[in-house]
Design a protein around this motif. Structure first.
Motif, PDB file in Angstrom:
ATOM      1  N   GLU A  58      -4.534  38.914 -18.544  1.00  0.00           N
ATOM      2  CA  GLU A  58      -4.072  40.211 -18.073  1.00  0.00           C
ATOM      3  C   GLU A  58      -3.694  40.185 -16.593  1.00  0.00           C
ATOM      4  O   GLU A  58      -2.823  40.941 -16.154  1.00  0.00           O
ATOM      5  CB  GLU A  58      -5.142  41.270 -18.303  1.00  0.00           C
ATOM      6  CG  GLU A  58      -5.391  41.608 -19.761  1.00  0.00           C
ATOM      7  CD  GLU A  58      -4.202  42.309 -20.395  1.00  0.00           C
ATOM      8  OE1 GLU A  58      -3.426  42.956 -19.638  1.00  0.00           O
ATOM      9  OE2 GLU A  58      -4.038  42.200 -21.620  1.00  0.00           O
ATOM     10  N   MET A  59      -4.323  39.312 -15.815  1.00  0.00           N
ATOM     11  CA  MET A  59      -4.023  39.225 -14.394  1.00  0.00           C
ATOM     12  C   MET A  59      -2.907  38.238 -14.094  1.00  0.00           C
ATOM     13  O   MET A  59      -2.683  37.887 -12.928  1.00  0.00           O
ATOM     14  CB  MET A  59      -5.286  38.847 -13.615  1.00  0.00           C
ATOM     15  CG  MET A  59      -6.404  39.869 -13.723  1.00  0.00           C
ATOM     16  SD  MET A  59      -5.884  41.549 -13.262  1.00  0.00           S
ATOM     17  CE  MET A  59      -5.502  41.325 -11.540  1.00  0.00           C
ATOM     18  N   GLY A  60      -2.205  37.764 -15.140  1.00  0.00           N
ATOM     19  CA  GLY A  60      -0.997  36.954 -14.935  1.00  0.00           C
ATOM     20  C   GLY A  60      -1.211  35.462 -14.981  1.00  0.00           C
ATOM     21  O   GLY A  60      -0.282  34.712 -14.628  1.00  0.00           O
ATOM     22  N   LYS A  61      -2.358  34.964 -15.402  1.00  0.00           N
ATOM     23  CA  LYS A  61      -2.590  33.535 -15.489  1.00  0.00           C
ATOM     24  C   LYS A  61      -2.068  33.002 -16.821  1.00  0.00           C
ATOM     25  O   LYS A  61      -1.939  33.733 -17.798  1.00  0.00           O
ATOM     26  CB  LYS A  61      -4.070  33.210 -15.325  1.00  0.00           C
ATOM     27  CG  LYS A  61      -4.697  33.757 -14.049  1.00  0.00           C
ATOM     28  CD  LYS A  61      -4.018  33.199 -12.805  1.00  0.00           C
ATOM     29  CE  LYS A  61      -4.640  33.758 -11.541  1.00  0.00           C
ATOM     30  NZ  LYS A  61      -3.986  33.236 -10.310  1.00  0.00           N
ATOM     31  N   GLY A  62      -1.764  31.721 -16.849  1.00  0.00           N
ATOM     32  CA  GLY A  62      -1.260  31.101 -18.066  1.00  0.00           C
ATOM     33  C   GLY A  62      -2.347  30.928 -19.105  1.00  0.00           C
ATOM     34  O   GLY A  62      -3.550  31.004 -18.817  1.00  0.00           O
ATOM     35  N   GLN A  63      -1.896  30.674 -20.348  1.00  0.00           N
ATOM     36  CA  GLN A  63      -2.854  30.519 -21.451  1.00  0.00           C
ATOM     37  C   GLN A  63      -3.801  29.350 -21.199  1.00  0.00           C
ATOM     38  O   GLN A  63      -4.985  29.435 -21.485  1.00  0.00           O
ATOM     39  CB  GLN A  63      -2.084  30.308 -22.762  1.00  0.00           C
ATOM     40  CG  GLN A  63      -1.331  31.515 -23.254  1.00  0.00           C
ATOM     41  CD  GLN A  63      -2.243  32.490 -23.956  1.00  0.00           C
ATOM     42  OE1 GLN A  63      -3.405  32.187 -24.239  1.00  0.00           O
ATOM     43  NE2 GLN A  63      -1.729  33.689 -24.217  1.00  0.00           N
ATOM     44  N   ALA A  64      -3.271  28.237 -20.684  1.00  0.00           N
ATOM     45  CA  ALA A  64      -4.104  27.049 -20.502  1.00  0.00           C
ATOM     46  C   ALA A  64      -5.084  27.213 -19.338  1.00  0.00           C
ATOM     47  O   ALA A  64      -6.160  26.608 -19.338  1.00  0.00           O
ATOM     48  CB  ALA A  64      -3.221  25.829 -20.270  1.00  0.00           C
ATOM     49  N   TYR A  65      -4.715  28.025 -18.348  1.00  0.00           N
ATOM     50  CA  TYR A  65      -5.556  28.154 -17.153  1.00  0.00           C
ATOM     51  C   TYR A  65      -6.372  29.439 -17.142  1.00  0.00           C
ATOM     52  O   TYR A  65      -7.236  29.622 -16.286  1.00  0.00           O
ATOM     53  CB  TYR A  65      -4.655  28.106 -15.918  1.00  0.00           C
ATOM     54  CG  TYR A  65      -5.393  28.096 -14.599  1.00  0.00           C
ATOM     55  CD1 TYR A  65      -6.226  27.031 -14.252  1.00  0.00           C
ATOM     56  CD2 TYR A  65      -5.268  29.146 -13.708  1.00  0.00           C
ATOM     57  CE1 TYR A  65      -6.902  27.021 -13.047  1.00  0.00           C
ATOM     58  CE2 TYR A  65      -5.944  29.152 -12.492  1.00  0.00           C
ATOM     59  CZ  TYR A  65      -6.760  28.083 -12.177  1.00  0.00           C
ATOM     60  OH  TYR A  65      -7.423  28.069 -10.980  1.00  0.00           O
ATOM     61  N   ALA A  66      -6.123  30.357 -18.095  1.00  0.00           N
ATOM     62  CA  ALA A  66      -6.773  31.675 -18.064  1.00  0.00           C
ATOM     63  C   ALA A  66      -8.277  31.574 -18.287  1.00  0.00           C
ATOM     64  O   ALA A  66      -9.059  32.290 -17.661  1.00  0.00           O
ATOM     65  CB  ALA A  66      -6.143  32.591 -19.112  1.00  0.00           C
ATOM     66  N   GLU A  67      -8.715  30.697 -19.182  1.00  0.00           N
ATOM     67  CA  GLU A  67     -10.143  30.593 -19.473  1.00  0.00           C
ATOM     68  C   GLU A  67     -10.925  30.097 -18.271  1.00  0.00           C
ATOM     69  O   GLU A  67     -12.100  30.457 -18.088  1.00  0.00           O
ATOM     70  CB  GLU A  67     -10.345  29.658 -20.665  1.00  0.00           C
ATOM     71  CG  GLU A  67     -11.779  29.613 -21.171  1.00  0.00           C
ATOM     72  CD  GLU A  67     -11.897  28.814 -22.453  1.00  0.00           C
ATOM     73  OE1 GLU A  67     -13.038  28.682 -22.951  1.00  0.00           O
ATOM     74  OE2 GLU A  67     -10.868  28.338 -22.953  1.00  0.00           O
ATOM     75  N   LYS A  68     -10.314  29.297 -17.433  1.00  0.00           N
ATOM     76  CA  LYS A  68     -10.986  28.798 -16.235  1.00  0.00           C
ATOM     77  C   LYS A  68     -10.842  29.772 -15.067  1.00  0.00           C
ATOM     78  O   LYS A  68     -11.754  29.905 -14.241  1.00  0.00           O
ATOM     79  CB  LYS A  68     -10.400  27.442 -15.843  1.00  0.00           C
ATOM     80  CG  LYS A  68     -11.069  26.808 -14.643  1.00  0.00           C
ATOM     81  CD  LYS A  68     -10.465  25.452 -14.337  1.00  0.00           C
ATOM     82  CE  LYS A  68     -11.140  24.798 -13.120  1.00  0.00           C
ATOM     83  NZ  LYS A  68     -10.547  23.478 -12.808  1.00  0.00           N
ATOM     84  N   ALA A  69      -9.725  30.476 -15.018  1.00  0.00           N
ATOM     85  CA  ALA A  69      -9.492  31.381 -13.886  1.00  0.00           C
ATOM     86  C   ALA A  69     -10.180  32.725 -14.070  1.00  0.00           C
ATOM     87  O   ALA A  69     -10.418  33.428 -13.080  1.00  0.00           O
ATOM     88  CB  ALA A  69      -7.991  31.609 -13.695  1.00  0.00           C
ATOM     89  N   GLY A  70     -10.511  33.117 -15.325  1.00  0.00           N
ATOM     90  CA  GLY A  70     -11.145  34.407 -15.555  1.00  0.00           C
ATOM     91  C   GLY A  70     -12.454  34.580 -14.815  1.00  0.00           C
ATOM     92  O   GLY A  70     -12.639  35.569 -14.072  1.00  0.00           O
ATOM     93  N   PRO A  71     -13.432  33.665 -14.967  1.00  0.00           N
ATOM     94  CA  PRO A  71     -14.693  33.815 -14.212  1.00  0.00           C
ATOM     95  C   PRO A  71     -14.498  33.816 -12.705  1.00  0.00           C
ATOM     96  O   PRO A  71     -15.226  34.506 -11.977  1.00  0.00           O
ATOM     97  CB  PRO A  71     -15.524  32.611 -14.681  1.00  0.00           C
ATOM     98  CG  PRO A  71     -14.968  32.253 -16.020  1.00  0.00           C
ATOM     99  CD  PRO A  71     -13.507  32.547 -15.932  1.00  0.00           C
ATOM    100  N   ILE A  72     -13.513  33.067 -12.222  1.00  0.00           N
ATOM    101  CA  ILE A  72     -13.274  33.051 -10.777  1.00  0.00           C
ATOM    102  C   ILE A  72     -12.777  34.413 -10.300  1.00  0.00           C
ATOM    103  O   ILE A  72     -13.195  34.927  -9.246  1.00  0.00           O
ATOM    104  CB  ILE A  72     -12.254  31.944 -10.433  1.00  0.00           C
ATOM    105  CG1 ILE A  72     -12.811  30.572 -10.853  1.00  0.00           C
ATOM    106  CG2 ILE A  72     -11.931  31.959  -8.958  1.00  0.00           C
ATOM    107  CD1 ILE A  72     -11.835  29.428 -10.628  1.00  0.00           C
TER     108      ILE A  72
END
Length: 377
Positions: free
Chosen positions: A334-348
């Motif tokens: 939802e915040m504009g991150k890619g599918q591959a990187y969203a799972e890692k960027a979400g907690p950050i």
């Protein structure tokens, strides 16, 4: 054309052959209905009600857990869990005094208290009793039509208990239901010594008319403007007091009007209202006022929440999703991150949003004691 081909073209016995085949063929089987299969929407994967809080709690991040719960309470006032007040036997003091008690009722019919035990289903400590021989009731009828039933020391008149025992002097004990009195000694009032010491204390100023306003050292203007406007007639009354010398500037012996000085005395009884009253603690004031209403909480939290949203910016959007059942991966998408990187960027993104909330709101901060880490030798 050969003789064999002619025999193959002979259709004279075709009807007989078809009839024989139809009589020997098995009967067609009935088609069974297929077993019902649930739709795809019935198979819903298990999702945590609050995955962000579960992740932070599992990690042991108490400060961010407290801040996230604080944001949830700001967005939805009154949604937090309010633990019930302790109801232990030591702290649970009933407000009403009822006599006779359970033990007194059973003692009136011959039962005795043998000890105490704790009920497993309620956790309360209750008395244990030893039954006595059965008591036979006695019925007495009066001339006015009333009926008295005596059961041991209990006496009922027309179904209402009128006596449950008697004192050592023979006075009848009647049922009582009243407000329980305050335990402990009554607070001591002001003694005459304290009142006299207050009355004989010297005045801070000789007269209210001698006080001067606060002035600045570098200017002749007043530092504090006049905030009090006297009511109509006050200045005239002060002028009369000045004319009679009753403003404190003239000694009592030099008054232009003769006056008699009476000896100082204290009025008996609770008429005394002067003196310095001890302020009431804030805890008692808030307890007497009762809990804050739901409407008041929403009115007070609304403008402050809008202010925090302006300060936080995009972090407020992350916090709104973090207090719902949205996973960290979906927050990253939802915040504009890619599918591959969203799972890692979400907690950050979530941690950064909570840190921004802690920096912007003092009430979202929790002081956590840092445990000393053991360092191997």
């Amino acid at each position: 054309m050969s003789q064999a081909s002619k025999n193959n073209r002979d259709l004279s016995n075709l009807s007989a052959l078809l009839a024989a085949a139809a009589s020997s063929a098995p009967a067609p089987t009935m088609r069974k209905n297929p077993a019902p299969v649930p739709a795809n929407d019935n198979k819903v994967a298990d999702v945590l009600a609050w995955p962000t809080l579960g992740r932070l709690a599992h990690r042991g991040d108490e400060a961010r857990v407290f801040a996230l719960r604080h944001w949830r309470n700001l967005c939805f006032p009154g949604s937090g869990y309010i633990p019930p007040e302790p109801a232990d036997d030591v702290t649970d003091e009933p407000e009403m005094e009822v006599r006779p008690s359970e033990a007194e009722l059973l003692r009136a019919v011959g039962w005795t208290v043998t000890g105490a035990e704790r009920w497993q289903h309620t956790g309360k400590i209750v008395n244990t009793y030893e039954p006595a021989a059965p008591v036979e009731p006695t019925i007495n009828r009066h001339r006015n039509g009333a009926v008295d039933i005596e059961l041991g020391d209990l006496i009922f008149r027309d179904g209402e208990m009128i006596k449950w025992g008697q004192t050592a002097r023979g006075r009848a004990l009647r049922p009582v239901e009243r407000t329980r009195g305050i335990k402990g000694p009554a607070p001591k009032g002001r003694t005459e010594t304290v009142v006299w010491s207050y009355l004989r204390a010297p005045a801070t100023t000789s007269s209210p008319f001698t006080t001067t306003s606060l002035r600045r050292s570098f200017s002749g203007e007043r530092a504090i403007p006049d905030m009090y406007k006297p009511l109509p007639g006050v200045e005239e009354a002060r002028t009369v007091l000045r004319d009679h010398g009753a403003d404190g500037t003239v000694a009592f012996e030099d008054l232009p009007v003769p006056a008699i000085r009476c000896p100082d005395a204290l009025v008996a009884g609770p008429q005394w209202v002067g003196g310095v009253k001890k302020p009431k603690p804030l805890g008692e004031i808030s307890a007497a006022a009762g809990p804050e209403g739901e409407v008041a909480r929403r009115i007070e939290a609304g403008p402050y929440l809008a202010h925090l949203r302006r300060v936080l910016g995009d972090h407020a959007k992350v916090l709104d999703m973090a207090i719902s059942d949205v996973s960290a991966k979906k927050i990253g998408i939802e915040m504009g991150k890619g599918q591959a990187y969203a799972e890692k960027a979400g907690p950050i993104l979530i941690d950064a949003a909570i840190d921004a909330l802690i920096a912007a709101d003092e009430t979202a901060r929790l002081l956590v004691e840092q445990k000393p880490k053991k360092i191997a030798a």
